[in-house]
Design a protein around this motif. Structure first.
Motif, PDB file in Angstrom:
ATOM      1  N   ALA A   9       0.825  -1.201   0.000  1.00  0.00           N
ATOM      2  CA  ALA A   9       0.000   0.000   0.000  1.00  0.00           C
ATOM      3  C   ALA A   9       0.861   1.252   0.000  1.00  0.00           C
ATOM      4  N   MET A  10       2.147   1.104   0.260  1.00  0.00           N
ATOM      5  CA  MET A  10       3.117   2.171   0.388  1.00  0.00           C
ATOM      6  C   MET A  10       2.620   3.187   1.394  1.00  0.00           C
ATOM      7  N   ALA A  11       2.653   4.432   1.064  1.00  0.00           N
ATOM      8  CA  ALA A  11       2.365   5.465   2.062  1.00  0.00           C
ATOM      9  C   ALA A  11       1.210   6.342   1.590  1.00  0.00           C
ATOM     10  N   THR A  12       0.020   5.829   1.646  1.00  0.00           N
ATOM     11  CA  THR A  12      -1.139   6.606   1.240  1.00  0.00           C
ATOM     12  C   THR A  12      -1.208   7.856   2.107  1.00  0.00           C
ATOM     13  N   THR A  13      -1.512   8.955   1.491  1.00  0.00           N
ATOM     14  CA  THR A  13      -1.472  10.253   2.157  1.00  0.00           C
ATOM     15  C   THR A  13      -2.083  10.215   3.550  1.00  0.00           C
ATOM     16  N   GLY A  14      -1.265  10.575   4.543  1.00  0.00           N
ATOM     17  CA  GLY A  14      -1.725  10.700   5.909  1.00  0.00           C
ATOM     18  C   GLY A  14      -1.993   9.398   6.635  1.00  0.00           C
ATOM     19  N   ALA A  15      -1.808   8.259   6.000  1.00  0.00           N
ATOM     20  CA  ALA A  15      -2.225   7.002   6.594  1.00  0.00           C
ATOM     21  C   ALA A  15      -1.114   6.277   7.335  1.00  0.00           C
ATOM     22  N   GLN A  80      13.753   3.614  -8.721  1.00  0.00           N
ATOM     23  CA  GLN A  80      13.726   2.741  -7.558  1.00  0.00           C
ATOM     24  C   GLN A  80      12.798   3.382  -6.528  1.00  0.00           C
ATOM     25  N   VAL A  81      12.146   2.546  -5.723  1.00  0.00           N
ATOM     26  CA  VAL A  81      11.213   3.064  -4.725  1.00  0.00           C
ATOM     27  C   VAL A  81      11.661   2.620  -3.334  1.00  0.00           C
ATOM     28  N   PHE A  82      11.573   3.560  -2.412  1.00  0.00           N
ATOM     29  CA  PHE A  82      11.944   3.345  -1.023  1.00  0.00           C
ATOM     30  C   PHE A  82      10.837   3.888  -0.135  1.00  0.00           C
ATOM     31  N   LEU A  83      10.821   3.466   1.106  1.00  0.00           N
ATOM     32  CA  LEU A  83       9.979   4.080   2.123  1.00  0.00           C
ATOM     33  C   LEU A  83      10.907   4.785   3.100  1.00  0.00           C
ATOM     34  N   GLN A  84      10.519   5.984   3.497  1.00  0.00           N
ATOM     35  CA  GLN A  84      11.283   6.734   4.488  1.00  0.00           C
ATOM     36  C   GLN A  84      10.388   6.996   5.688  1.00  0.00           C
ATOM     37  N   ARG A  85      10.905   6.724   6.872  1.00  0.00           N
ATOM     38  CA  ARG A  85      10.172   7.062   8.097  1.00  0.00           C
ATOM     39  C   ARG A  85      10.068   8.577   8.182  1.00  0.00           C
ATOM     40  N   ARG A  86       8.882   9.053   8.481  1.00  0.00           N
ATOM     41  CA  ARG A  86       8.653  10.502   8.556  1.00  0.00           C
ATOM     42  C   ARG A  86       9.496  11.162   9.644  1.00  0.00           C
ATOM     43  N   SER A  88      12.479  10.285  10.801  1.00  0.00           N
ATOM     44  CA  SER A  88      13.910   9.983  10.795  1.00  0.00           C
ATOM     45  C   SER A  88      14.431   9.962   9.361  1.00  0.00           C
ATOM     46  N   ASP A  89      15.704   9.639   9.243  1.00  0.00           N
ATOM     47  CA  ASP A  89      16.272   9.500   7.903  1.00  0.00           C
ATOM     48  C   ASP A  89      16.486   8.021   7.562  1.00  0.00           C
ATOM     49  N   GLU A  90      15.647   7.144   8.141  1.00  0.00           N
ATOM     50  CA  GLU A  90      15.707   5.715   7.838  1.00  0.00           C
ATOM     51  C   GLU A  90      14.948   5.434   6.541  1.00  0.00           C
ATOM     52  N   TYR A  91      15.564   4.638   5.679  1.00  0.00           N
ATOM     53  CA  TYR A  91      14.954   4.255   4.415  1.00  0.00           C
ATOM     54  C   TYR A  91      14.869   2.741   4.335  1.00  0.00           C
ATOM     55  N   GLN A  92      13.859   2.265   3.636  1.00  0.00           N
ATOM     56  CA  GLN A  92      13.699   0.834   3.369  1.00  0.00           C
ATOM     57  C   GLN A  92      13.476   0.674   1.874  1.00  0.00           C
ATOM     58  N   PHE A  93      14.234  -0.225   1.250  1.00  0.00           N
ATOM     59  CA  PHE A  93      14.082  -0.475  -0.183  1.00  0.00           C
ATOM     60  C   PHE A  93      12.791  -1.248  -0.424  1.00  0.00           C
ATOM     61  N   VAL A  94      11.955  -0.728  -1.324  1.00  0.00           N
ATOM     62  CA  VAL A  94      10.708  -1.391  -1.700  1.00  0.00           C
ATOM     63  C   VAL A  94      10.927  -2.220  -2.960  1.00  0.00           C
TER      64      VAL A  94
END
Length: 126
Positions: A9-15, A80-86, A88-94
């Motif tokens: 679902a990745m990061a749906t706005t505000g969710a 490439q797509v990543f997720l970033q914690r809002r 922090s500067d932690e990233y996760q490769f999607v």
């Protein structure tokens, strides 16, 4: 597959506590890359996924680009797509473009055929 159910679902706005990060390149010359990046932008917008783009070809983004390439293990491959914690500067490769494209197709297939949601082969690929 690199895309787990929590990332699908990745990061749906505000969710969520994450935002999607799309590593792109504005360098000219590769029509396949340009097409993949355009498709990704469209899908993220259509699905209302909050995201930001990072231009990996911009020298100002070199440190972040190199960090993201290290996470993915796919240097020079765009998008490439990543997720970033809002918070922090932690990233996760999607995943790479192909991973996101496959997840999108599977998601559409499951939405059209709910019985697939309980199929172990389909679940394993999402």
């Amino acid at each position: 597959s690199r895309i787990g159910s929590s990332e699908a679902a990745m990061a749906t706005t505000g969710a969520t506590s994450h935002v999607a990060v799309a590593l792109m390149s504005t360098l000219e010359g590769d029509p396949n890359r340009a097409s993949a990046q355009s498709w990704l932008r469209t899908v993220l917008a259509d699905k209302k996924v909050e995201h930001q783009e990072v231009d990996g070809s911009d020298e100002a983004n070199k440190a972040l680009r190199d960090r993201l390439f290290e996470l993915s293990g796919k240097r020079g491959s765009y998008p490439q797509v990543f997720l970033q914690r809002r918070d922090s500067d932690e990233y996760q490769f999607v995943g790479l473009f192909e991973d996101v494209q496959n997840a999108n197709e599977i998601s559409g297939m499951v939405a059209s055929n709910p019985e697939f949601a309980s199929n172990p082969e389909v679940v394993a690929k999402t």
